[in-house]
Design a protein around this motif. Structure first.
Motif, short mmCIF file in Angstrom:
data_model
loop_
_atom_site.label_atom_id
_atom_site.label_comp_id
_atom_site.label_asym_id
_atom_site.label_seq_id
_atom_site.Cartn_x
_atom_site.Cartn_y
_atom_site.Cartn_z
N ARG A 222 38.98 40.11 31.82
CA ARG A 222 38.75 41.43 31.22
C ARG A 222 37.86 41.29 29.99
NH1 ARG A 222 42.63 44.88 33.68
NH2 ARG A 222 43.08 43.84 35.65
N GLN A 223 37.20 42.40 29.63
CA GLN A 223 36.34 42.39 28.45
C GLN A 223 37.17 42.10 27.20
OE1 GLN A 223 33.07 42.69 28.15
NE2 GLN A 223 32.70 42.90 30.34
N TYR A 235 41.05 36.01 28.56
CA TYR A 235 42.14 35.91 29.52
C TYR A 235 41.68 35.24 30.82
CZ TYR A 235 44.02 39.45 26.36
OH TYR A 235 44.42 40.13 25.26
N LYS A 236 40.95 34.17 30.71
CA LYS A 236 40.62 33.41 31.91
C LYS A 236 41.82 32.58 32.32
CE LYS A 236 35.62 33.09 31.36
NZ LYS A 236 34.45 32.17 31.28
N GLY A 262 45.19 40.79 40.46
CA GLY A 262 44.23 40.32 41.46
C GLY A 262 42.81 40.20 40.98
N ASP A 263 42.63 39.97 39.68
CA ASP A 263 41.28 39.96 39.12
C ASP A 263 40.39 38.88 39.72
OD1 ASP A 263 42.11 42.03 37.56
OD2 ASP A 263 42.43 40.84 35.76
N TYR A 264 40.90 37.66 39.84
CA TYR A 264 40.07 36.58 40.37
C TYR A 264 39.74 36.81 41.84
CZ TYR A 264 39.69 33.44 36.41
OH TYR A 264 39.33 32.88 35.20
N LYS A 266 39.44 39.64 43.49
CA LYS A 266 38.42 40.69 43.61
C LYS A 266 37.06 40.16 43.18
CE LYS A 266 41.91 44.16 42.46
NZ LYS A 266 42.42 45.05 41.39
N HIS A 267 37.03 39.45 42.08
CA HIS A 267 35.78 38.91 41.54
C HIS A 267 35.13 37.95 42.54
CE1 HIS A 267 32.94 37.27 38.65
NE2 HIS A 267 33.42 36.06 38.86
N LEU A 268 35.91 37.07 43.14
CA LEU A 268 35.36 36.07 44.05
C LEU A 268 34.99 36.66 45.41
CD1 LEU A 268 37.73 33.13 43.11
CD2 LEU A 268 35.28 33.28 42.62
N ARG A 269 35.77 37.61 45.89
CA ARG A 269 35.42 38.26 47.17
C ARG A 269 34.06 38.93 47.05
NH1 ARG A 269 41.08 39.69 47.68
NH2 ARG A 269 40.66 41.73 46.75
#
Length: 479
Positions: A222-223, A235-236, A262-264, A266-269
């Motif tokens: 997140r920003q 927040y990595k 589910g941030d990672y 979504k980002h990787l898909r």
């Protein structure tokens, strides 16, 4: 004095005390000896708390120490009405953890070595910190009156229970204070804030149900904030960044189990990676409401992938076992990721680092954290926190305890960089378990309990295919 009917007795007879059925703190012999030494040096500078019926709500170990040194009375705050068990427990926890110095508060000092009531009008809050903890205190004072007290030095600095004093200022009630000479304050704080035992949290089962844990789901990628640089994020995930992404390719099939928001995934898909995610307590965007439809869709998506292409090459379990509410749920989680992992696959795991957390707790940074930080762990290294108005369980591991735990589920466990906030490991060669144990784990992990005793019941398909695949994997590994 605005006492709100709470009564203070500076010399309540110890023989009249009735211990509560539930006392979460367990004291060792060495801790009891240390407590006795503190009581001999300073006396009782914090009253015990009694329910209206005379039940001892908070201060069990202090009264034990007083009896051991031959005292027969204790200062006591007597609540105006009988409170329910869950509030008794909250009083106990807040009473033991209220010895904080995060906020900076001054007030009118009284005579040294005496109790006195300090008018709220004289309280000056110079720096107000640990606001969630103040909210927890404020809820209890609003419901039951000013049950706490502070220790203040002769220069007017509140040296213990500063958050309680800040609440008194905002709610406009006078505070009971014990005044100490400033040259003694340092030793007193050191004596009262050290380790005095281990907690048993079983009495909070109903206060911290499984679904409460969705509140502590981490926000990833997140920003920073509106003031941060445009491309900078916070927040990595240490697990993703250090254990997975350095070698991951678009040909790998990955499932992120317990993925939070589910941030990672979504980002990787979006970049062409084959990553599915599952979070049994996924919430609707910007709300606390659980997204049951989305949760069922995740289960069905994983089921379809398993039927088409089998078990996963990579399973990610990031910040999940630290949020399991019991050892039973911890077992079910690890057994499920064991099942999802192919014979030649790997599971990348990260969880809270106990050693790092203890160091952080002692550092100056801990005063700005956004949750109530409790000083005592139970025998399973579980801490209770009051976050966003709800009790949360946080489970910690050391490198040694994590290796021992994971070795039950995988033949190969490789720890990685245990010096950071997260203890991490890569696990390979899943060990076989009885099929009945797998079935029990799947029934619970893919059909989790929700508020009002609701379960979606849409898990039969994924249980069926996983059992088939595990049997095939076990035959393959045996061969």
């Amino acid at each position: 004095m605005n006492s709100l009917d709470v009564r203070f007795d500076p010399a309540y007879p110890l023989e009249k005390l009735r211990p509560a059925d539930y006392n979460p703190r367990r004291l060792s012999e060495s801790s009891l000896e240390r407590l006795q030494g503190s009581l001999r040096r300073h006396g009782v500078v914090k009253p015990v708390i009694l329910n209206a019926d005379g039940t001892l709500v908070a201060g069990h170990q202090r009264t034990k120490g007083l009896k051991a040194i031959g005292q027969d009375t204790v200062p006591a705050m007597i609540l105006p009405q009988r409170v329910r068990l869950q509030d008794e427990i909250k009083f106990n926890l807040l009473h033991n953890r209220v010895e904080t110095e995060s906020s900076v508060v001054y007030a009118e000092a009284g005579p040294i070595g005496q109790w006195c009531w300090i008018p709220w009008q004289t309280i000056e809050v110079v720096a107000s910190k640990n606001l969630p903890f103040q909210q927890a205190i404020a809820f209890m004072t609003a419901a039951h009156g000013p049950w706490g007290s502070v220790v203040i030095d002769d220069q007017g600095r509140v040296v213990l229970n500063a958050e309680y004093a800040a609440v008194a200022k905002s709610q406009r009630f006078d505070i009971l204070a014990w005044t100490v000479a400033s040259f003694d304050a340092g030793q007193l704080v050191e004596d009262l804030t050290g380790e005095y035992g281990v907690y048993d949290w079983t009495g909070l089962e109903e206060q911290a149900p499984v679904w409460n844990q969705h509140i502590v789901q981490p926000n990833r990628l997140r920003q920073h904030s509106s003031k941060a640089k445009a491309d900078q994020v916070r927040y990595k995930s240490e697990v993703w960044e250090r254990l997975v992404l350095p070698w991951l390719t678009t040909s790998h099939r990955v499932v992120d189990f317990g993925a939070g928001h589910g941030d990672y995934a979504k980002h990787l898909r979006a970049q062409g990676y084959q990553v599915q995610d599952y979070e049994p307590y996924r919430t609707l965007k910007g709300k606390y409401s659980l997204d049951i439809r989305g949760i069922v869709a995740m289960i069905r998506g994983i089921e379809q992938e398993l039927r088409k292409r089998g078990l996963y090459e990579v399973v990610v379990l990031d910040s999940v076992i630290n949020a399991t509410t019991s050892l039973e749920y911890q077992h079910w989680v690890l057994l499920t990721v064991n099942a999802l992992c192919a014979a030649d696959g790997q599971v990348c795991i990260g969880t809270r680092n106990l050693e790092r957390e203890k160091a952080y707790e002692k550092s100056e940074h801990s005063i700005s954290r956004d949750s109530t930080r409790l000083a005592f762990l139970d025998s399973e290294n579980v801490d209770m926190r009051f976050v966003k108005g709800k009790w949360q369980r946080i489970r910690y591991h050391t490198p040694e305890s994590l290796r021992g735990l994971l070795s039950r589920y995988f033949e190969e466990v490789e720890l990685s960089d245990a010096s950071r906030a997260t203890v991490k490991a890569v696990c390979r060669k899943p060990r076989p378990f009885p099929i009945e144990e797998y079935e029990t784990a799947f029934q619970n992990e893919f059909n989790m309990p929700y508020p009002n005793e609701y379960r979606h019941g849409k898990h039969a398909g994924i249980v069926e295919i996983l059992i088939e695949l595990i049997k095939d994997r076990n035959r393959q590994m045996e061969g």
